[in-house]
Design an enzyme around this catalytic site. Structure first.
Site, mmCIF file in Angstrom:
data_model
loop_
_atom_site.group_PDB
_atom_site.id
_atom_site.type_symbol
_atom_site.label_atom_id
_atom_site.label_comp_id
_atom_site.label_asym_id
_atom_site.label_seq_id
_atom_site.Cartn_x
_atom_site.Cartn_y
_atom_site.Cartn_z
ATOM 1 C CB SER A 78 45.958 38.458 36.525
ATOM 2 O OG SER A 78 46.509 39.564 37.200
ATOM 3 C CE1 TYR B 180 43.964 36.956 41.450
ATOM 4 C CE2 TYR B 180 45.515 38.584 40.629
ATOM 5 C CZ TYR B 180 44.294 37.954 40.558
ATOM 6 O OH TYR B 180 43.394 38.313 39.576
HETATM 7 P P1 NAD Z 1 34.549 38.501 41.856
HETATM 8 O O1 NAD Z 1 35.052 38.280 43.244
HETATM 9 O O2 NAD Z 1 33.497 39.525 41.620
HETATM 10 O O3 NAD Z 1 34.055 37.119 41.237
HETATM 11 C C1 NAD Z 1 34.603 35.885 41.567
HETATM 12 C C2 NAD Z 1 33.458 34.913 41.762
HETATM 13 O O4 NAD Z 1 34.019 33.623 42.037
HETATM 14 C C3 NAD Z 1 32.567 35.261 42.957
HETATM 15 O O5 NAD Z 1 31.206 35.309 42.544
HETATM 16 C C4 NAD Z 1 32.802 34.134 43.952
HETATM 17 O O6 NAD Z 1 31.659 33.777 44.719
HETATM 18 C C5 NAD Z 1 33.215 33.004 43.025
HETATM 19 N N1 NAD Z 1 33.997 31.994 43.727
HETATM 20 C C6 NAD Z 1 34.957 32.192 44.668
HETATM 21 N N2 NAD Z 1 35.416 31.013 45.097
HETATM 22 C C7 NAD Z 1 34.743 30.053 44.414
HETATM 23 C C8 NAD Z 1 34.773 28.646 44.431
HETATM 24 N N3 NAD Z 1 35.600 27.975 45.254
HETATM 25 N N4 NAD Z 1 33.935 27.970 43.614
HETATM 26 C C9 NAD Z 1 33.088 28.650 42.784
HETATM 27 N N5 NAD Z 1 33.016 29.971 42.739
HETATM 28 C C10 NAD Z 1 33.837 30.674 43.540
HETATM 29 O O7 NAD Z 1 35.846 38.807 40.986
HETATM 30 P P2 NAD Z 1 36.065 39.451 39.555
HETATM 31 O O8 NAD Z 1 36.819 40.709 39.746
HETATM 32 O O9 NAD Z 1 34.831 39.464 38.762
HETATM 33 O O10 NAD Z 1 37.121 38.394 38.955
HETATM 34 C C11 NAD Z 1 36.798 37.353 38.056
HETATM 35 C C12 NAD Z 1 38.104 36.747 37.570
HETATM 36 O O11 NAD Z 1 38.901 37.751 36.931
HETATM 37 C C13 NAD Z 1 38.993 36.180 38.679
HETATM 38 O O12 NAD Z 1 39.672 35.044 38.199
HETATM 39 C C14 NAD Z 1 39.985 37.291 38.925
HETATM 40 O O13 NAD Z 1 41.166 36.822 39.510
HETATM 41 C C15 NAD Z 1 40.181 37.777 37.521
HETATM 42 N N6 NAD Z 1 40.739 39.124 37.388
HETATM 43 C C16 NAD Z 1 40.137 40.206 37.930
HETATM 44 C C17 NAD Z 1 40.696 41.467 37.754
HETATM 45 C C18 NAD Z 1 40.088 42.699 38.311
HETATM 46 O O14 NAD Z 1 40.668 43.781 38.132
HETATM 47 N N7 NAD Z 1 38.930 42.608 38.970
HETATM 48 C C19 NAD Z 1 41.880 41.611 37.021
HETATM 49 C C20 NAD Z 1 42.473 40.479 36.490
HETATM 50 C C21 NAD Z 1 41.893 39.243 36.665
#
Ligand code: NAD
Length: 282
Positions: free
Chosen positions: A165, A178
């Site tokens: 991130s 985070y």
């Molecule tokens: P999201 O919440 O849509 O997806 C995360 C998924 O992980 C969900 O489907 C959830 O059910 C699953 N999950 C949560 N806990 C879990 C567990 N213990 N075991 C298995 N699955 C589990 O989030 P997203 O925005 O699609 O993010 C995906 C990744 O990208 C994450 O690592 C997030 O930190 C990272 N990220 C997101 C952004 C952003 O702007 N959205 C930016 C940088 C990094």
């Protein structure tokens, strides 16, 4: 140049958090490109609907309910994937995210934060919230790698893509757990790339910029109106390309990292951020 450098046809990809917004798009892309896709998610329904998306797009997929913090669960998922597809070539450690319980109300402290019991004060942040965010992002990348990269190391090839991130490069205000966890993910990416190199297993990370998803919507948009919050506006002002990312913006870099096109690339964290990390703000 070999035209098939980006070809991943017939390879098997395991995607944790594949039921979520960003990784669902990744699963679909890998499936369209002919990879067998195993979508693991804590939410069974989300894993299954993401699996349907891949199949509808013409790919091959299975959805598995799995907790990335439970090694036995991961080992049983690994057996299911190996039984179904015979091998594991790609692991995307996508499960992760922030939570309001590990978020301060203010960017910098105010004197009232020193009073006991003020909600959102750093001094009273719930340790269990901090633990759970740190664990989900860091331990939730380490445990799946222990399980799935073992199969890759045994086979003598594979690629792991962690999801870092912007908060790993320089911490973002309000989200200390985070930020620390994603910094750990970036550090672990370099450590693991070194450790697994003798087995020809490459390890890299994608560092997405700002994508409007369920886990950050409460920070970036006003409930009800959907207008950008002050924080949302600040992000856009610091993103030279002037917009939030779309999940599709990650796919080219992902395909590069999981395919032979990046065959000598390991231990890097690639920002996909519209220029956010390169801009000083001035
Ligand atoms: P999201 O919440 O849509 O997806 C995360 C998924 O992980 C969900 O489907 C959830 O059910 C699953 N999950 C949560 N806990 C879990 C567990 N213990 N075991 C298995 N699955 C589990 O989030 P997203 O925005 O699609 O993010 C995906 C990744 O990208 C994450 O690592 C997030 O930190 C990272 N990220 C997101 C952004 C952003 O702007 N959205 C930016 C940088 C990094």
């Amino acid at each position: 140049m070999d035209q098939n450098l980006f070809d991943i046809h017939g390879r098997t990809a395991v995607i944790t958090g594949g039921g979520g917004v960003l990784c669902r798009a990744m699963a679909r892309e890998l499936g369209i490109r002919g990879a067998n896709v195993a979508i693991l998610d804590l939410r069974k329904e989300a894993a299954l609907t993401a699996c349907e998306d891949v199949i509808e797009a013409g790919g091959r997929a299975m959805g598995i309910e799995c907790n990335v913090l439970d090694k036995a669960d991961l080992e049983s998922a690994c057996r299911v994937v190996l039984d179904g597809y015979g091998q594991i070539d790609i692991l995307v450690n996508g499960a992760g995210g922030n939570h309001p319980s590990a978020t301060t109300a203010r960017e910098v402290m105010a004197s009232e934060d020193l009073q006991q019991g003020i909600g959102g004060s750093f001094f009273d942040l719930d340790p269990s919230g901090v633990h759970s965010v740190f664990n989900l992002n860091f331990i939730g990348s380490l445990l799946p790698t222990q399980v799935f990269a073992r199969a890759m190391a045994e086979a003598g090839s594979g690629t792991v893509v962690n999801i870092s991130s912007m908060s790993a490069f320089r911490p973002l205000t309000k989200i200390p757990a985070y930020s620390a966890a994603k910094a750990a993910v970036s550090n672990f990416t370099q450590w693991l790339a070194t450790h697994l190199a003798p087995a020809n297993v490459r390890v890299n990370a994608l560092a997405p910029g700002f994508f409007l998803t369920d886990q950050n919507r409460f920070l970036l948009t006003e409930e009800g109106t959907g207008e950008l919050t002050a924080r949302g506006k600040k992000i856009i002002a610091h993103t030279p390309m002037g917009r939030f990312g779309n999940p599709e913006d990650l796919l080219g870099t992902l395909v590069w990292l999981v395919s032979d096109a990046s065959s000598f690339v390991t231990g890097v964290v690639v920002p996909v951020d519209g220029g956010f990390s390169g801009f000083s703000g001035i």
